[in-house]
Design an enzyme around this catalytic site. Sequence first.
Site, PDB file in Angstrom:
ATOM      1  N   GLU A 122     -45.607 -44.125 -10.389  1.00 25.02           N
ATOM      2  CA  GLU A 122     -46.606 -45.135 -10.767  1.00 25.02           C
ATOM      3  C   GLU A 122     -47.772 -45.147  -9.794  1.00 25.02           C
ATOM      4  O   GLU A 122     -48.921 -45.312 -10.190  1.00 25.02           O
ATOM      5  CB  GLU A 122     -45.962 -46.530 -10.840  1.00 25.02           C
ATOM      6  CG  GLU A 122     -44.885 -46.682 -11.897  1.00 25.02           C
ATOM      7  CD  GLU A 122     -45.326 -46.264 -13.291  1.00 25.02           C
ATOM      8  OE1 GLU A 122     -46.528 -46.399 -13.604  1.00 25.02           O
ATOM      9  OE2 GLU A 122     -44.477 -45.775 -14.068  1.00 25.02           O
ATOM     10  N   HIS A 131     -50.479 -38.144 -16.594  1.00 24.81           N
ATOM     11  CA  HIS A 131     -49.186 -37.488 -16.775  1.00 24.81           C
ATOM     12  C   HIS A 131     -49.330 -35.978 -16.794  1.00 24.81           C
ATOM     13  O   HIS A 131     -50.315 -35.442 -17.289  1.00 24.81           O
ATOM     14  CB  HIS A 131     -48.532 -37.966 -18.071  1.00 24.81           C
ATOM     15  CG  HIS A 131     -47.899 -39.313 -17.917  1.00 24.81           C
ATOM     16  ND1 HIS A 131     -47.696 -40.181 -18.953  1.00 24.81           N
ATOM     17  CD2 HIS A 131     -47.415 -39.937 -16.814  1.00 24.81           C
ATOM     18  CE1 HIS A 131     -47.116 -41.278 -18.512  1.00 24.81           C
ATOM     19  NE2 HIS A 131     -46.943 -41.161 -17.210  1.00 24.81           N
TER      20      HIS A 131
END
Lengths: 583, 99
Positions: A122, A131
């Site tokens: 995170e 991502h």
Amino acid sequence: FALQGPKWSRTDLTWSMVNRSMPDASKVERMVQTALDVWANHSKLTFREVYSDQADIQILFARRAHGDGYKFDGPGQVLAHAFYPGEGRGGDAHFDADETWNFDGESDDSHGTNFLNVALHELGHSLGLAHSAIPDAVMFPWYQNNEVAGNLPDDDRYGIQQLYGTKEKTWGPYKPQTTTTTTTTTTMRAMIYRADKPAYWPWNNPSNNPNNDRNRARERQEEERRRQEKERRRQEEERRHQEEERRRQVEERQRQEEERWRQEQERQEEENRRRKIEHKSQWERNPSKERNRPRERQEMERRRQEQERQEQERQEQEDRRRERERDRQLEWERRNRNGAREPVTPTANTTPRPTNKPYPTVHRQHHHHNKPRKPKPDSCMTYYDAISIIRGELFIFRGPYLWRIGTSGLYNGYPTEIRRHWSALPENLTKVDAVYENKQRQIVFFIGREYYVFNSVMLAPGFPKPLASLGLPPTLTHIDASFVWGHNNRTYMTSGTLYWRIDDYTGQVELDYPRDMSIWSGVGYNIDAAFQYLDGKTYFFKNLGYWEFNDDRMKVAHARAKLSARRWMQCARSANEVDDEQR
Amino acid sequence: SKKAKTAISEDIMYNYLMQFDYLPKSDLETGALRTEDQLKEAIRSLQSFGNITVTGEIDSATARLIQKPRCGVGDRRSADSFSPDNLYHEIGSNVRVRR
């Protein structure tokens, strides 16, 4: 790796934990610091923990809907999310409090989801990484319980270094003199750790790798630093306590002093009373003699007045002492109730004066009788608080004024005060937040935490009502815009980064809301106003500009905002202003 | 494959694809219907990103993938991603205007 648009403009970032009172807060703090250290060790970034809601990265544990439009889903599935760098919530990392977290860094999943791994991922988002499709990368979206051990897979390392550069080697006092030595060092470093080599590569074995020694030393230093910090805080706390104790003793001494003085006064008073009685008896025994002694009488009178004055002073001092005692007691109770240990500010030795001034009136009509009126805004150079089609005409609201634009353009005499049309609105009206005409052709005004519904110009019974009566959060302070969307004829409300849809039958916010404003692509957050025009299209307004919204593509029809004044107020173009199309 | 398909309804699949940016998030609001091809293409992207065999079908591997715990941030750089500034960056900086 993939980068997501913005990055931090600084490399010295601050972070803070929101739920500092949660049971495992200290473990969480340690894990977050460890995760941040991993990113810091491979880039120029540095991180500092602060206790502030202004920190760049806020760490939050929350359940279900927690006010950002991205609600958590209970145990399993979505574990956490984070926001890319930016102002406000940008950089913040939120963790689902419903998950079973393992805060001990154990690699065994039977104890719960390894918090360190999730935090590392995170915080990658918080720094600007998106991502990655590489399965071994930290930024792979699906949870995997990989051993972190201070190292970053190449994919993530390249990503963070592209954003913030590589860490410069910091030399101690014995910096090498020549390039030869540096070359040697570089070669040594290359020999020490090779990510492309398998685990049996001798330098990749944690027990052989000097890098790990360095890491351990660094960890020890960090631990020592934390310990010292903790010790410093403890000493500070101790010092405060001593200070408090000292102050208490001084006050006690003063109190005893006063008490002694009071007893002395009482003794003198008693003495005087005794003398007086004695004197009276003398006078009764020999009145003629006494009558002939006016000087003595004067003297007695003077003494009596003096005694009265002293008595009054004593009484005042006693009152003040009681006042201080009461304040001390209240302060002590407050501190005990809050569990706070901040130093107590000594209370002032003043007794509040009685006053005949009444409490502030709650009738807002009486507040601003003498307040000077706001000047009328410039029609061609102003932003709009609200805009709506009412009875087929365009109404634009700004401050306490409105413009009315019909088929033949702007009506004469406008802008005029909003209350000239809707006199039931508050007398001290400074602005309206949003306005729309509902399906019953009622006119709905949103002002702060309340909304008003008008049948034409008459306030409907029971209004104003709080926003919460619509099912909006009670903490919501205002609405930015309200509009009926032409695409589905549903009513929407926006505030900040969120929006809600109202069920026209129940008059309540629908389930699944709020959602994030980003669905209205290109409009951004914190808009000023929005409405559906006669052409059926929806327009969003911010500052001096507006966007037309393309419902089919779900994004703004033109990326660059156009000037509101030209289109809606029909203001003339300035001499050197060029249309977007012409440009 | 059929068993997995019945276990994971198309609704769940749609929601997953929208939630993680394989289909436009705005479909949530518009209720837009997607063609079979669009759905298959989105599933292919998901499978590719998730490092499983790309079939374009809701097979057992896909069913397992979408049940795995994961991060809530979307997988693609889309216009409706998390960053408040993103829209301005995407739109503002790359627009070329014809003279």
